[in-house]
Write a protein that holds these residues in place. Structure first.
Motif, short mmCIF file in Angstrom:
data_model
loop_
_atom_site.label_atom_id
_atom_site.label_comp_id
_atom_site.label_asym_id
_atom_site.label_seq_id
_atom_site.Cartn_x
_atom_site.Cartn_y
_atom_site.Cartn_z
N GLU A 129 -10.83 -21.10 -6.98
CA GLU A 129 -11.18 -22.00 -8.08
C GLU A 129 -9.99 -22.87 -8.47
OE1 GLU A 129 -14.67 -19.43 -10.31
OE2 GLU A 129 -12.58 -19.08 -10.90
N ALA A 130 -8.77 -22.33 -8.38
CA ALA A 130 -7.57 -23.12 -8.68
C ALA A 130 -7.39 -24.23 -7.64
CB ALA A 130 -6.34 -22.22 -8.71
N LEU A 131 -7.62 -23.92 -6.36
CA LEU A 131 -7.54 -24.95 -5.32
C LEU A 131 -8.62 -26.01 -5.54
CD1 LEU A 131 -6.89 -22.80 -2.11
CD2 LEU A 131 -5.22 -24.07 -3.48
N ARG A 132 -9.80 -25.59 -5.91
CA ARG A 132 -10.88 -26.55 -6.22
C ARG A 132 -10.46 -27.49 -7.34
NH1 ARG A 132 -15.05 -23.67 -9.65
NH2 ARG A 132 -13.32 -24.08 -11.10
N ASP A 133 -9.87 -26.93 -8.38
CA ASP A 133 -9.47 -27.76 -9.52
C ASP A 133 -8.37 -28.75 -9.14
OD1 ASP A 133 -11.29 -26.35 -11.01
OD2 ASP A 133 -9.81 -25.07 -12.00
N ILE A 134 -7.45 -28.32 -8.28
CA ILE A 134 -6.40 -29.23 -7.81
C ILE A 134 -7.02 -30.36 -7.00
CG2 ILE A 134 -4.43 -29.41 -6.22
CD1 ILE A 134 -3.70 -26.51 -7.12
N ALA A 135 -7.97 -30.02 -6.14
CA ALA A 135 -8.63 -31.03 -5.32
C ALA A 135 -9.39 -32.03 -6.18
CB ALA A 135 -9.59 -30.36 -4.34
N GLN A 136 -10.09 -31.53 -7.19
CA GLN A 136 -10.92 -32.41 -8.02
C GLN A 136 -10.11 -33.24 -9.00
OE1 GLN A 136 -13.92 -29.90 -9.83
NE2 GLN A 136 -15.05 -29.63 -7.90
N SER A 137 -8.95 -32.73 -9.42
CA SER A 137 -8.15 -33.43 -10.43
C SER A 137 -7.46 -34.66 -9.89
CB SER A 137 -7.10 -32.47 -11.01
OG SER A 137 -6.08 -32.21 -10.06
N GLY A 138 -7.18 -34.68 -8.60
CA GLY A 138 -6.43 -35.79 -8.03
C GLY A 138 -4.95 -35.75 -8.35
N GLU A 139 -4.46 -34.65 -8.90
CA GLU A 139 -3.06 -34.59 -9.31
C GLU A 139 -2.09 -34.71 -8.14
OE1 GLU A 139 -1.61 -30.32 -10.10
OE2 GLU A 139 -3.76 -30.22 -10.57
N MET A 140 -2.55 -34.38 -6.93
CA MET A 140 -1.71 -34.51 -5.74
C MET A 140 -2.32 -35.48 -4.74
SD MET A 140 -0.54 -30.54 -5.22
CE MET A 140 0.52 -30.94 -3.82
N GLY A 141 -3.08 -36.43 -5.25
CA GLY A 141 -3.71 -37.41 -4.39
C GLY A 141 -4.99 -36.88 -3.77
N PRO A 142 -5.62 -37.69 -2.96
CA PRO A 142 -6.90 -37.29 -2.35
C PRO A 142 -6.73 -36.16 -1.35
CG PRO A 142 -6.12 -39.36 -1.43
CD PRO A 142 -5.22 -39.06 -2.57
#
Length: 314
Positions: A129-142
């Motif tokens: 779920e944390a990886l999902r949130d990172i992916a969806q947030s765009g905080e580290m780009g696409p």
């Protein structure tokens, strides 16, 4: 434990009480459920009694009135048990994969839409779920892609091969992080007397999914690596309580940040979601339709691997 105000007490059937089913029984009892076990071995009866089952039956048709059922029998029996439960008109939560047959999975998904769900526990892992949130947030780009490794030595399952047991986890992880299962592109496999022993596959392109599952590795490995434009985010083990986020520093050296995640157990969380559904809440994450997509993707990857193997000898 569920909210004590949830009344009446949830009454469920658990079909199968083997080495994994006993863990399901433990968590359902911990959630405050009355659990009636169906199985057909002395060992299962002993596990059910020791685990606090309300009753033990040898046939689905002998069950008392229940509000839902959890199916934890060998994979090749899933479809038969699901169909025997259908007349009860109750929600069903079946262990992954739904079946080892793509057409049968599609039929069950069509017939039991909204009533059949798949137990994809990795979708409830706090690290995923944390990886999902990172992916969806765009905080580290696409997102560029997702790599997964699920490696073991041997398999405790005699009814289907290691690929049917291991690969559904990683495809469900893709569902949770990417929001879909990328299109299968290529696969190679190692075969044995009882079926496929490993599978390496590439799916999709933007983003892509690279997965490797095997029963031929002496060291157990569970790693999920999310590739992003500005770095990577990694869950290095299923029992890790952090994800490691790596970026490139000003001098080119890696900058690693460990982001803590909850230590809650995924099995408990998915069963809690199912019990809440029985009380009127939303359904568990993996619908029957998504479960059928997982089965279809594995069937296609297996066919690709078989084709690649046959070409190598021509």
């Amino acid at each position: 434990m569920l909210d004590p105000s949830m009344k009446p007490k949830p009454v469920l059937a658990l079909i199968g009480c083997g080495l994994w089913g006993v863990n399901i029984l433990r968590d359902l009892v911990s959630l405050g459920c009355e659990v009636h076990v169906v199985a057909n071995s002395t060992a299962s009866r002993e596990r059910a009694v020791a685990g606090g089952a309300a009753s033990f039956r040898e046939r689905v048709e002998e069950l008392p009135a229940v509000g839902g059922a959890v199916v934890a029998v060998p994979t090749v029996w899933h479809a038969d048990i699901i169909r025997r439960l259908m007349p009860l008109d109750i929600p069903i939560f079946v262990e992954k994969p739904m079946t080892p047959d793509a057409e049968e999975a599609r039929q069950l998904a069509a017939e039991l839409s909204g009533r059949l769900f798949v137990m994809d526990k990795w979708r409830y892992h706090p690290g995923i779920e944390a990886l999902r949130d990172i992916a969806q947030s765009g905080e580290m780009g696409p997102v560029i892609g997702l790599s997964t490794w699920r490696l073991d030595w041997g398999s405790p399952h005699a009814d289907v091969d290691a690929v049917w047991i291991l690969a559904p986890h990683d495809l469900s992880i893709a569902l949770e992080i990417l929001g879909h299962i990328p299109e299968p592109r290529a696969a190679v496999a190692e075969s044995g007397a009882t079926g496929l022993r490993s599978l390496s596959a590439i799916l999709g392109s933007d983003p892509w999914l690279r997965l490797e599952v095997s029963e031929l590795y002496p060291t157990k490995r569970r790693e999920i690596r999310l590739h992003l434009r500005e770095g990577t985010a990694v869950l290095a083990d299923g029992y890790d309580t952090h994800v490691a986020i790596t970026r490139r520093g000003p001098d080119g050296a890696p900058l690693v940040d460990k982001r803590s995640v909850d230590a809650a157990m995924p099995l408990y969380r998915e069963l809690e979601a199912f019990v809440r559904h029985l009380a009127g809440g939303p359904g568990p994450k993996s619908s029957a339709a998504e479960g059928a997509l997982v089965v279809d993707a594995i069937a296609r990857l297996r066919a690709m691997a078989e084709t690649a193997s046959s070409r190598s000898f021509t």
